[in-house]
Design a protein around this motif. Structure first.
Motif, PDB file in Angstrom:
ATOM      1  N   LYS A 199       0.835  -1.193   0.000  1.00 43.71           N
ATOM      2  CA  LYS A 199       0.000   0.000   0.000  1.00 43.71           C
ATOM      3  C   LYS A 199       0.876   1.252   0.000  1.00 43.71           C
ATOM      4  CE  LYS A 199      -3.563  -2.357   2.750  1.00 43.71           C
ATOM      5  NZ  LYS A 199      -4.348  -2.323   4.025  1.00 43.71           N
ATOM      6  N   ALA A 200       0.392   2.302  -0.641  1.00 46.78           N
ATOM      7  CA  ALA A 200       1.113   3.581  -0.652  1.00 46.78           C
ATOM      8  C   ALA A 200       0.872   4.276   0.681  1.00 46.78           C
ATOM      9  CB  ALA A 200       0.643   4.439  -1.812  1.00 46.78           C
ATOM     10  N   MET A 201       1.880   4.260   1.546  1.00 42.49           N
ATOM     11  CA  MET A 201       1.777   4.870   2.873  1.00 42.49           C
ATOM     12  C   MET A 201       3.128   5.488   3.219  1.00 42.49           C
ATOM     13  SD  MET A 201      -0.253   1.729   4.803  1.00 42.49           S
ATOM     14  CE  MET A 201      -0.592   2.662   6.296  1.00 42.49           C
TER      15      MET A 201
ATOM     16  N   SER B 214       8.624   5.732   9.259  1.00 43.38           N
ATOM     17  CA  SER B 214       8.370   6.816   8.309  1.00 43.38           C
ATOM     18  C   SER B 214       9.034   6.475   6.983  1.00 43.38           C
ATOM     19  CB  SER B 214       8.916   8.141   8.849  1.00 43.38           C
ATOM     20  OG  SER B 214       8.757   9.175   7.894  1.00 43.38           O
ATOM     21  N   LEU B 215       8.277   6.584   5.873  1.00 42.51           N
ATOM     22  CA  LEU B 215       8.769   6.282   4.527  1.00 42.51           C
ATOM     23  C   LEU B 215       8.642   7.543   3.676  1.00 42.51           C
ATOM     24  CD1 LEU B 215       6.838   3.731   5.627  1.00 42.51           C
ATOM     25  CD2 LEU B 215       7.743   2.659   3.582  1.00 42.51           C
ATOM     26  N   ALA B 216       9.730   7.933   3.001  1.00 41.79           N
ATOM     27  CA  ALA B 216       9.711   9.133   2.153  1.00 41.79           C
ATOM     28  C   ALA B 216      10.807   9.042   1.108  1.00 41.79           C
ATOM     29  CB  ALA B 216       9.880  10.397   2.983  1.00 41.79           C
ATOM     30  N   GLY B 217      10.432   8.945  -0.163  1.00 37.17           N
ATOM     31  CA  GLY B 217      11.412   8.936  -1.255  1.00 37.17           C
ATOM     32  C   GLY B 217      12.320   7.729  -1.202  1.00 37.17           C
ATOM     33  N   ASP B 218      13.620   7.972  -0.901  1.00 41.30           N
ATOM     34  CA  ASP B 218      14.588   6.873  -0.821  1.00 41.30           C
ATOM     35  C   ASP B 218      15.052   6.635   0.619  1.00 41.30           C
ATOM     36  OD1 ASP B 218      16.059   9.130  -0.407  1.00 41.30           O
ATOM     37  OD2 ASP B 218      17.728   8.555  -1.718  1.00 41.30           O
ATOM     38  N   THR B 219      14.276   7.142   1.583  1.00 37.80           N
ATOM     39  CA  THR B 219      14.673   7.041   2.995  1.00 37.80           C
ATOM     40  C   THR B 219      13.551   6.382   3.802  1.00 37.80           C
ATOM     41  OG1 THR B 219      15.987   9.054   2.798  1.00 37.80           O
ATOM     42  CG2 THR B 219      15.442   8.313   5.022  1.00 37.80           C
ATOM     43  N   VAL B 220      13.926   5.451   4.691  1.00 39.42           N
ATOM     44  CA  VAL B 220      12.975   4.822   5.613  1.00 39.42           C
ATOM     45  C   VAL B 220      13.645   4.712   6.979  1.00 39.42           C
ATOM     46  CG1 VAL B 220      13.698   2.503   4.867  1.00 39.42           C
ATOM     47  CG2 VAL B 220      11.518   2.805   6.067  1.00 39.42           C
ATOM     48  N   SER B 221      12.908   5.028   8.032  1.00 40.02           N
ATOM     49  CA  SER B 221      13.431   4.955   9.403  1.00 40.02           C
ATOM     50  C   SER B 221      12.337   4.424  10.325  1.00 40.02           C
ATOM     51  CB  SER B 221      13.920   6.323   9.878  1.00 40.02           C
ATOM     52  OG  SER B 221      12.887   7.283   9.781  1.00 40.02           O
ATOM     53  N   CYS B 222      12.731   3.633  11.356  1.00 39.14           N
ATOM     54  CA  CYS B 222      11.796   3.073  12.337  1.00 39.14           C
ATOM     55  C   CYS B 222      12.351   3.284  13.746  1.00 39.14           C
ATOM     56  CB  CYS B 222      11.583   1.570  12.094  1.00 39.14           C
ATOM     57  SG  CYS B 222      10.744   1.209  10.529  1.00 39.14           S
TER      58      CYS B 222
ATOM     59  N   ASP C  13      -1.134  -4.045   9.357  1.00 43.69           N
ATOM     60  CA  ASP C  13      -1.396  -5.384   9.876  1.00 43.69           C
ATOM     61  C   ASP C  13      -0.251  -6.331   9.573  1.00 43.69           C
ATOM     62  OD1 ASP C  13      -3.853  -4.480  10.758  1.00 43.69           O
ATOM     63  OD2 ASP C  13      -4.907  -5.106   8.922  1.00 43.69           O
ATOM     64  N   TYR C  14      -0.148  -7.377  10.355  1.00 46.56           N
ATOM     65  CA  TYR C  14       0.858  -8.416  10.110  1.00 46.56           C
ATOM     66  C   TYR C  14       0.625  -9.042   8.727  1.00 46.56           C
ATOM     67  CZ  TYR C  14       1.834  -8.142  15.130  1.00 46.56           C
ATOM     68  OH  TYR C  14       2.171  -7.709  16.391  1.00 46.56           O
ATOM     69  N   GLY C  15       1.701  -9.198   8.022  1.00 47.64           N
ATOM     70  CA  GLY C  15       1.632  -9.764   6.668  1.00 47.64           C
ATOM     71  C   GLY C  15       1.385  -8.726   5.589  1.00 47.64           C
ATOM     72  N   ALA C  16       1.087  -7.460   5.975  1.00 46.75           N
ATOM     73  CA  ALA C  16       0.852  -6.394   4.985  1.00 46.75           C
ATOM     74  C   ALA C  16       2.134  -5.600   4.740  1.00 46.75           C
ATOM     75  CB  ALA C  16      -0.266  -5.486   5.459  1.00 46.75           C
ATOM     76  N   SER C  17       2.181  -4.920   3.621  1.00 48.93           N
ATOM     77  CA  SER C  17       3.366  -4.127   3.241  1.00 48.93           C
ATOM     78  C   SER C  17       2.943  -2.713   2.857  1.00 48.93           C
ATOM     79  CB  SER C  17       4.103  -4.785   2.068  1.00 48.93           C
ATOM     80  OG  SER C  17       4.570  -6.069   2.416  1.00 48.93           O
ATOM     81  N   ALA C  18       3.877  -1.785   3.008  1.00 45.98           N
ATOM     82  CA  ALA C  18       3.682  -0.377   2.621  1.00 45.98           C
ATOM     83  C   ALA C  18       4.878   0.081   1.793  1.00 45.98           C
ATOM     84  CB  ALA C  18       3.522   0.496   3.857  1.00 45.98           C
ATOM     85  N   THR C  19       4.645   1.075   0.924  1.00 47.96           N
ATOM     86  CA  THR C  19       5.736   1.578   0.081  1.00 47.96           C
ATOM     87  C   THR C  19       5.544   3.053  -0.209  1.00 47.96           C
ATOM     88  OG1 THR C  19       6.953   1.233  -1.992  1.00 47.96           O
ATOM     89  CG2 THR C  19       4.567   0.986  -2.077  1.00 47.96           C
ATOM     90  N   ASP C  20       6.651   3.731  -0.434  1.00 50.65           N
ATOM     91  CA  ASP C  20       6.653   5.133  -0.859  1.00 50.65           C
ATOM     92  C   ASP C  20       7.978   5.388  -1.564  1.00 50.65           C
ATOM     93  OD1 ASP C  20       5.274   8.002  -0.361  1.00 50.65           O
ATOM     94  OD2 ASP C  20       7.460   8.197  -0.223  1.00 50.65           O
ATOM     95  N   GLY C  21       7.922   5.926  -2.784  1.00 53.82           N
ATOM     96  CA  GLY C  21       9.154   6.154  -3.532  1.00 53.82           C
ATOM     97  C   GLY C  21       9.871   4.843  -3.814  1.00 53.82           C
ATOM     98  N   THR C  22      11.121   4.749  -3.348  1.00 59.90           N
ATOM     99  CA  THR C  22      11.921   3.543  -3.572  1.00 59.90           C
ATOM    100  C   THR C  22      12.191   2.785  -2.273  1.00 59.90           C
ATOM    101  OG1 THR C  22      13.975   4.820  -3.381  1.00 59.90           O
ATOM    102  CG2 THR C  22      13.048   4.538  -5.606  1.00 59.90           C
ATOM    103  N   VAL C  23      11.319   2.951  -1.257  1.00 60.04           N
ATOM    104  CA  VAL C  23      11.465   2.213   0.008  1.00 60.04           C
ATOM    105  C   VAL C  23      10.167   1.469   0.298  1.00 60.04           C
ATOM    106  CG1 VAL C  23      13.214   3.734   0.998  1.00 60.04           C
ATOM    107  CG2 VAL C  23      10.801   4.277   1.302  1.00 60.04           C
ATOM    108  N   ALA C  24      10.300   0.427   1.136  1.00 61.21           N
ATOM    109  CA  ALA C  24       9.134  -0.393   1.463  1.00 61.21           C
ATOM    110  C   ALA C  24       9.331  -1.011   2.845  1.00 61.21           C
ATOM    111  CB  ALA C  24       8.933  -1.489   0.411  1.00 61.21           C
ATOM    112  N   CYS C  25       8.227  -1.410   3.495  1.00 62.21           N
ATOM    113  CA  CYS C  25       8.237  -2.085   4.801  1.00 62.21           C
ATOM    114  C   CYS C  25       7.202  -3.203   4.795  1.00 62.21           C
ATOM    115  CB  CYS C  25       7.919  -1.121   5.937  1.00 62.21           C
ATOM    116  SG  CYS C  25       9.209   0.120   6.260  1.00 62.21           S
ATOM    117  N   THR C  26       7.505  -4.270   5.509  1.00 62.16           N
ATOM    118  CA  THR C  26       6.569  -5.373   5.691  1.00 62.16           C
ATOM    119  C   THR C  26       6.445  -5.662   7.185  1.00 62.16           C
ATOM    120  OG1 THR C  26       7.090  -6.348   3.528  1.00 62.16           O
ATOM    121  CG2 THR C  26       6.058  -7.789   5.177  1.00 62.16           C
ATOM    122  N   SER C  27       5.208  -5.750   7.665  1.00 58.99           N
ATOM    123  CA  SER C  27       4.945  -6.001   9.090  1.00 58.99           C
ATOM    124  C   SER C  27       4.740  -7.497   9.325  1.00 58.99           C
ATOM    125  CB  SER C  27       3.701  -5.224   9.536  1.00 58.99           C
ATOM    126  OG  SER C  27       3.384  -5.497  10.877  1.00 58.99           O
ATOM    127  N   ARG C  28       5.461  -8.036  10.341  1.00 61.80           N
ATOM    128  CA  ARG C  28       5.317  -9.437  10.711  1.00 61.80           C
ATOM    129  C   ARG C  28       5.250  -9.537  12.236  1.00 61.80           C
ATOM    130  NH1 ARG C  28       9.279  -9.876   6.506  1.00 61.80           N
ATOM    131  NH2 ARG C  28       8.475 -11.024   4.685  1.00 61.80           N
TER     132      ARG C  28
END
Length: 235
Positions: A128-130, A143-151, A195-210
């Motif tokens: 999802k675009a988030m 936080s996802l933005a462009g080519d940067t992701v931080s948690c 949610d667990y098993g879902a993914s998010a993306t923005d620009g050239t970064v992405a995250c998956t929750s497990r």
């Protein structure tokens, strides 16, 4: 036989005529062959005609160049106002012989933009675009933005990285190696849940929750990390 010579006809001399001789007779005799002087009226007419002819000739000499100049100006004005003179010249076909050089096309935005490299590790197709997410427990925010992701982990057991009373954060930006920091919260105060098993993306970064943690990465470079309450791994 005796011949007698007739006496020659001669005019009496002044001596013979005496001092009171008729002088007018002598002048009349001398001037009998001279022409009579011209009449004064005829002479004036001749002078007048001569002056008139000179005036006409001078007028022609002065007026003729002016007439020629005016005619040239009228002709030039007609040519300038004609439709053929006012229309722009037709563009020559570049393919015709003798045509001018072809105009170079200006580069478009597509030609100036650098193409995006193919992703090393693309985001899942259902991502999802988030640009801000949180784990279902709310302990991990990203936080996802462009080519940067931080948690950030608000509660953790990673004392080797940060004191347990401070959040621990990790970030990946472009081709740089993951960076770990303390005391910073990477996400919004109340980000949307992923949610667990879902993914998010923005620009050239992405995250998956497990259930075992949150995994985030840069899809072009492949660099990323996985964080959990007691785990922090980078790759």
């Amino acid at each position: 036989m005796t011949f007698s010579t007739p006496p020659l006809d001669r005019r009496p001399s002044a001596a013979e005529s005496g001092p009171d001789g008729d002088a007018t007779d002598l002048l009349a005799a001398i001037g009998t062959d001279r022409p009579e002087p011209a009449d004064d009226g005829t002479q004036r007419r001749r002078t007048l005609m001569t002056c008139l002819g000179c005036g006409v000739l001078a007028f022609i000499i002065v007026l003729a160049p002016a007439v020629v100049w005016w005619s040239w100006q009228d002709q030039a004005g007609d040519e300038a106002s004609s439709p053929a003179a006012t229309q722009p010249p037709a563009a020559s076909d570049p393919g015709e012989k003798g045509g001018g050089p072809e105009e170079s096309e200006e580069p478009t935005d597509e030609s100036t933009e650098e193409p995006t490299p193919d992703p090393v590790s693309p985001a899942p197709p259902d991502a999802k675009a988030m640009n801000s997410i949180a784990s279902p427990s709310g302990n991990i925010v990203c936080s996802l933005a462009g080519d940067t992701v931080s948690c950030s982990l608000r509660e953790h057991r990673l004392s080797e990285h940060c004191p347990t009373d401070q959040p621990v954060s990790v970030q990946v930006e472009g081709e740089a190696e993951p960076h770990i920091g303390c005391g910073q919260d990477a996400g919004d105060p109340q980000p949307p849940q992923l949610d667990y098993g879902a993914s998010a993306t923005d620009g050239t970064v992405a995250c998956t929750s497990r259930k075992d943690g949150m995994t985030c990465w840069n899809t072009v470079t492949g660099r990323g990390f996985m964080v959990a309450r007691g785990t922090l791994d980078t790759f």
